[in-house]
Scaffold this active site. Structure first.
Site, PDB file in Angstrom:
ATOM      1  N   CYS A 242      -3.375   2.069  -3.924  1.00  0.00           N
ATOM      2  CA  CYS A 242      -3.394   1.408  -2.624  1.00  0.00           C
ATOM      3  C   CYS A 242      -4.469   2.017  -1.712  1.00  0.00           C
ATOM      4  O   CYS A 242      -5.647   1.779  -1.953  1.00  0.00           O
ATOM      5  CB  CYS A 242      -2.002   1.405  -2.010  1.00  0.00           C
ATOM      6  SG  CYS A 242      -1.793   0.003  -0.892  1.00  0.00           S
TER       7      CYS A 242
ATOM      8  N   HIS B 181       1.241  -0.902  -6.229  1.00  0.00           N
ATOM      9  CA  HIS B 181       1.945   0.381  -6.440  1.00  0.00           C
ATOM     10  C   HIS B 181       2.647   0.399  -7.797  1.00  0.00           C
ATOM     11  O   HIS B 181       3.817   0.009  -7.877  1.00  0.00           O
ATOM     12  CB  HIS B 181       2.992   0.580  -5.344  1.00  0.00           C
ATOM     13  CG  HIS B 181       2.420   0.804  -3.994  1.00  0.00           C
ATOM     14  ND1 HIS B 181       2.287   2.050  -3.430  1.00  0.00           N
ATOM     15  CD2 HIS B 181       1.919  -0.062  -3.088  1.00  0.00           C
ATOM     16  CE1 HIS B 181       1.745   1.944  -2.230  1.00  0.00           C
ATOM     17  NE2 HIS B 181       1.513   0.662  -2.005  1.00  0.00           N
TER      18      HIS B 181
ATOM     19  N   GLU C 224       3.855   2.825  -9.264  1.00  0.00           N
ATOM     20  CA  GLU C 224       4.941   3.823  -9.297  1.00  0.00           C
ATOM     21  C   GLU C 224       6.316   3.215  -9.047  1.00  0.00           C
ATOM     22  O   GLU C 224       7.330   3.769  -9.458  1.00  0.00           O
ATOM     23  CB  GLU C 224       4.657   4.953  -8.297  1.00  0.00           C
ATOM     24  CG  GLU C 224       4.761   4.610  -6.811  1.00  0.00           C
ATOM     25  CD  GLU C 224       3.496   4.026  -6.207  1.00  0.00           C
ATOM     26  OE1 GLU C 224       2.664   3.500  -6.973  1.00  0.00           O
ATOM     27  OE2 GLU C 224       3.350   4.079  -4.965  1.00  0.00           O
TER      28      GLU C 224
HETATM   29  N1  GLN Z   1      -3.230   1.453   4.820  1.00  0.00           N
HETATM   30  C1  GLN Z   1      -3.659   0.623   3.736  1.00  0.00           C
HETATM   31  C2  GLN Z   1      -3.379  -0.847   3.993  1.00  0.00           C
HETATM   32  O1  GLN Z   1      -2.562  -1.190   4.800  1.00  0.00           O
HETATM   33  C3  GLN Z   1      -3.033   1.072   2.422  1.00  0.00           C
HETATM   34  C4  GLN Z   1      -1.545   0.959   2.384  1.00  0.00           C
HETATM   35  C5  GLN Z   1      -0.902   1.772   1.281  1.00  0.00           C
HETATM   36  O2  GLN Z   1      -1.505   2.704   0.753  1.00  0.00           O
HETATM   37  N2  GLN Z   1       0.338   1.448   0.946  1.00  0.00           N
HETATM   38  O3  GLN Z   1      -3.997  -1.684   3.377  1.00  0.00           O
END
Ligand code: GLN
Length: 535
Positions: free
Chosen positions: A384, A510, A512
């Site tokens: 992310c 994600h 995970e």
């Molecule tokens: N802050 C980033 C976004 O909103 C990544 C979010 C995250 O890592 N879950 O796109």
């Protein structure tokens, strides 16, 4: 009426005793005996969900397939049961009050005074019973967050009292988890805190059927008898939960203590086949007897609190077992890479993971970590925000896009290589408004991840507002950073890879959240494999 059985898990004496793990372990044993079980967490705070909480307050925010932002215990439930959960598995006081207040405004209670009893407790009941009556589980385990005696838990305890009476006592069980502390000065185990905690429950009208006692030393017969006698519980319902080296051992410990059998007996249920835990035991054996160690750096800004990265840490345990190794995680605060020479701090790692996150704190350090991994050809996984940092680093240092950044941190960047998604532009509310939950992704045939998954169509969970800016796609691909995973419906870039390097992958989703004991996530398995071969 459905014949679902309800099991309530409360906690006493102190928080953090592991109600989530005890609930998940019991569920595992019942599932292994052929019952269809689910676990629900009731959280007594007023936030609608933990999505707006800082991870320092409450650890990781876990995301379900249906896009609910939930308590991290749901991660344990999924990892143990190998079954997805949903919004219905996590209820907060905020959500309960919100429904009741919405009903009041609609006029559903017209003429009546709306009160904690019966309106709030009825709403809590509805949300507990929904899992049984609508989703048809054989058993619902409801974990009540917080500690008995907390003001905010009272409506939940009262709900348990009412529900037990309504369901009939043979259709529900209350398990109370407490601590038996060991006083090293006198060499004694102390039962008084447990007695007080049970008294407190009794004051609220709930008699626990089973006591699970956390302890660092074996509890002898005399201690169990004493606790049973003072708390009105049969001695076989006094269950010891001794400290173990890994949470994955707890189901086996609970089986030794016959927790599942005691529960089934109290619920008048037949003892079906013996639980088949062979695959679980096989996994545990691998975790405990790993032949080698691999050292992976986890670069993030919440590293003081490992709970903030719970699912990532557990995913490494699952992937380590597949690779016959123990993944030793080196928690690296991204801000230290801004103060210290990153080369000194990162030397000796066999893999680097740049973690998810929000906001600008520690961002420079994350970019430094990506640069180090790319220049030294060290296996790299960006998740992310970590993927977004990989894109920014490549933009600045390879494509020479001066000032390339994400508009999250640098609104007027001359090169917004990461930009807010179109559908996010008009949104002002912060709660529950990100791109959340499962989305499809199509993998390119020659990519590393296609090989890891063994297929080209995947679905993964998301939690973000920003994305790769497709205006830059062509120059990135020409310079060697390939978009190897694309959302087939929107064209959003979900994965970037540097195929020239050994293993360099950034994912906008994600992985995970989907790794379980019986289904370790292919990305983590492949990443750990690459780290092992790094030597
Ligand atoms: N802050 C980033 C976004 O909103 C990544 C979010 C995250 O890592 N879950 O796109």
């Amino acid at each position: 009426m459905s014949d679902t059985k309800y099991i309530f898990v409360t906690g006493g004496v102190t928080s953090s005793l592991g109600k989530g793990i005890i609930s998940a372990s019991l569920a595992k044993l019942l599932q292994a005996r052929g019952y269809n079980v689910t676990i629900q967490k009731l959280d007594p705070y007023i936030n609608i969900d933990p999505g707006t909480l800082n991870p320092y307050e409450h650890g990781e925010c876990f995301v379900t397939e249906d896009g609910a932002e939930t308590d991290l215990d749901l991660g344990h439930y999924e990892r143990f049961l190998n079954k997805p959960t949903s919004q219905a598995n996590n209820v907060t006081t905020g959500r309960v009050y919100q429904s009741v207040i919405n009903k009041e405004r609609r006029g559903d209670y017209l003429g009546k005074t709306v009160q904690v009893i019966p309106h709030i407790t009825d709403e809590i009941k509805r949300r507990i019973k929904y899992l049984g009556s609508k989703l048809n589980y054989d058993m619902v385990i409801t974990e009540i967050g917080g500690t008995v005696g907390d003001i905010e838990s009272l409506p939940y305890i009262e709900t348990v009292r009412q529900l037990r009476w309504q369901l009939g006592y043979q259709n529900s069980v209350v398990i109370h988890l407490t601590l038996v502390p060991y006083l090293s000065a006198s060499g004694e185990l102390k039962t008084k805190p447990t007695q007080h905690s049970v008294k407190q429950l009794l004051e609220n009208g709930v008699q626990p059927d089973i006591l699970v006692l956390r302890t660092e030393k074996e509890l002898g017969h005399e201690i169990r008898r004493k606790v049973g006698q003072f708390c009105n519980v049969n001695i076989e319902s006094v269950i010891q939960s001794i400290d173990v080296s890994t949470i994955y051992e707890v189901p086996l410990k609970m089986q030794e203590e016959k927790l599942d059998l005691v529960v089934l007996k109290k619920l008048n249920l037949e003892i079906k086949e013996e639980p088949n835990l062979a695959p679980w035991k096989d996994f545990l054996h691998k975790v405990k007897n790993a032949e080698r160690t691999v050292k992976i750096g986890l670069v993030g800004k919440y590293t003081e609190l490992p709970d903030a990265y719970k699912s990532i840490i557990e995913s490494f345990i699952h992937a380590g077992a597949v690779n016959n190794c123990k993944v030793q995680i080196d928690m690296i605060h991204s801000e230290t890479l801004e103060k210290q020479n990153p080369e000194d701090r990162l030397a000796g790692l066999q893999g680097i993971l740049v973690a998810p996150g929000f906001g600008h704190r520690g961002i420079k350090g994350k970019i430094e970590a990506v640069r180090f991994a790319r220049e030294k050809n060290i296996p790299f996984l960006g998740i992310c925000l970590g993927m977004q940092m990989a894109v920014i680093e490549f933009g600045i240092n390879v494509l020479n896009l001066e000032g390339a950044h994400s508009t999250e941190m640098y609104r007027n960047t001359p090169h917004p290589v990461i930009d807010i998604m179109d559908e996010q532009k008009e949104i002002t509310d912060k709660g529950g408004t990100m791109r959340l939950g499962a989305y499809k992704c199509k993998l390119s045939k020659t990519s590393k991840l296609q090989k890891a998954y063994g297929k080209t169509e995947i679905s993964e969970r998301h939690r973000h507002r920003y994305e790769f800016n497709n205006k830059y796609l062509e120059i990135y691909e020409n310079a060697g950073m390939k978009a190897t995973g694309i959302n087939p419906d929107t064209g959003l870039v979900e994965i970037v890879e540097l195929p020239e390097l050994k293993w360099f992958v950034g994912v906008q989703f994600h992985p995970e959240y989907k790794s379980t004991v019986l289904n370790p996530h292919p990305i983590f398995v492949s990443f750990v494999e690459a780290a092992v071969s790094q030597g």
